[in-house]
Design an enzyme around this catalytic site. Structure first.
Site, short mmCIF file in Angstrom:
data_model
loop_
_atom_site.label_atom_id
_atom_site.label_comp_id
_atom_site.label_asym_id
_atom_site.label_seq_id
_atom_site.Cartn_x
_atom_site.Cartn_y
_atom_site.Cartn_z
CB SER A 54 -1.45 0.11 1.02
OG SER A 54 -0.12 -0.20 1.90
CG ASP A 109 7.10 -3.22 -2.52
OD1 ASP A 109 7.82 -4.58 -2.83
OD2 ASP A 109 7.23 -3.17 -1.60
#
Length: 372
Positions: free
Chosen positions: A120, A165
């Site tokens: 996130s 990521d």
């Protein structure tokens, strides 16, 4: 609609809306900061950012009660903490790179679970980064933006993560895996059409949140660096299975063994999928990855081990923990239509142990960060 929410929050329409996905890593854990190989996919769960140029930066989130403010030309590490540090870090990284920055009013919404190992934070960073690039008319490629976002996380927030990521959030594509060589940042998109093979990838959020800005992650990274130093190689990517076994320190030997074998598993999965083989064939490699994280790298916890073992027992072709560890999510490769059965089995196993119920959803390879 985020446009309407922005207008309510700030009293006018945004200049634009940008999105960036969360990611789930199919295989290749803790290899990224060892110059190794990873194979994530961008999720259809994402962070959405509405923004407009303003006189001072004000960041609001639908998940947080209070706004956070700072000035783009003066923001510095340590000045902004908590969730908004990821936003401030991106602004700071642009400025430190000599790129133009502007103050913005920003509203953040999203459905990437926080603390579940689905990135996130990188999703937020990349959404903000593409917004800044657009609003300052700065032409940057996806890898350049990913590097800025990674710098924000490493040097502003202080999380010692690798670059997987952010690269997944920027390079993701529908029906594709992002095969990344973290030494060179070379990217290859690998076909991953599960539906065509009657499969789905189930994500099991174990509800045992992890924290990467803590001692455990940093200790693993330090162990890997020490092992590479003792082996006389630039990074564990360059070590061989035989050389790893010469390490006399058992802990370092186990840590290095995981990285070396995990790199080999990533390459094997890539070769299988490149060749158009049935994705069911990667199942044993997913299970072997989990065993390596559990036994050699020591980053699993009971919640994830129970979910992994139960999913396989319930018919998954393979399953493994995904993410940095110490909680987070498990992925399970299952036949289409069997997700509910596997979910029910994990829910029962959790109930038997008085664990909080897990949350499950299918992982659908999706596009990377862009303007809507």
């Amino acid at each position: 609609m985020i446009d309407d929410d922005f207008a309510i929050a700030f009293g006018h329409e945004p200049d634009g809306v940008w999105v960036a996905p969360g990611r789930v890593n199919l295989i290749g854990e803790h290899t990224d900061y060892n110059d190794g190989f990873v194979l994530p996919l961008a999720l259809d769960r994402r962070t959405t950012v509405a923004a407009a140029v303003a006189g001072r930066t004000t960041v609001r989130s639908t998940r947080e009660p209070e706004p956070v403010s700072f000035t783009a030309i003066t923001v510095a590490p340590g000045q902004v903490e908590g969730w908004a540090a990821y936003v401030a870090g991106v602004v700071w990284a642009f400025r430190e790179a000599g790129l133009p920055v502007v103050d913005l009013e920003i509203l953040v919404e999203g459905d990437v679970p926080v603390g579940a190992g689905l990135s996130s934070s990188a999703s937020l960073e990349c959404a903000v980064a593409v917004a800044i690039a657009d609003l300052t008319r700065t032409t940057l490629g996806p890898t350049e933006i990913a590097r800025l976002a990674r710098r924000a996380e490493n040097d502003y927030v202080g999380a010692p993560t690798g670059g997987m990521d952010q690269m997944a959030a920027m390079h993701g594509a529908a029906g594709r895996l992002v095969f990344l060589d973290t030494r060179t940042d070379a990217v290859e998109l690998i076909p991953f059409d599960l539906a065509a093979h009657g499969l789905e990838l189930l994500v099991i959020d174990t509800r045992a949140p992890h924290q990467l800005v803590d001692g455990q992650y940093g200790e693993r990274r330090a162990d890997c660096a020490r092992a590479a130093e003792l082996l006389g190689v630039p990074a564990l990517r360059d070590a061989t299975p035989e050389s790893v076994e010469t390490l006399t320190d058992e802990r370092l030997r186990r840590r290095a063994r995981h990285v070396v074998t995990e790199n080999a598993r990533v390459l094997e999965v890539v070769e299988l999928l490149r060749g158009g083989r049935d994705p069911r064939e990667i199942g044993p490699l997913l299970c072997a990855s989990h065993a390596s994280m559990r036994d050699d790298f020591a980053i699993t916890v009971p919640h994830v081990d129970v979910a992994q073992e139960t999913a396989v027992a319930a018919g998954a072709h393979g399953a493994r923990m995904t993410g940095g560890g110490f909680g987070g999510c498990v992925i399970a490769l299952v036949d289409a239509g069997r997700g509910a059965e596997v979910t029910a089995a994990v829910e029962q196993a959790y109930a038997d142990r008085a664990f909080e119920p897990p949350v499950t959803f299918p992982a659908v390879p999706s596009s990377g960060a862009h303007r809507l």
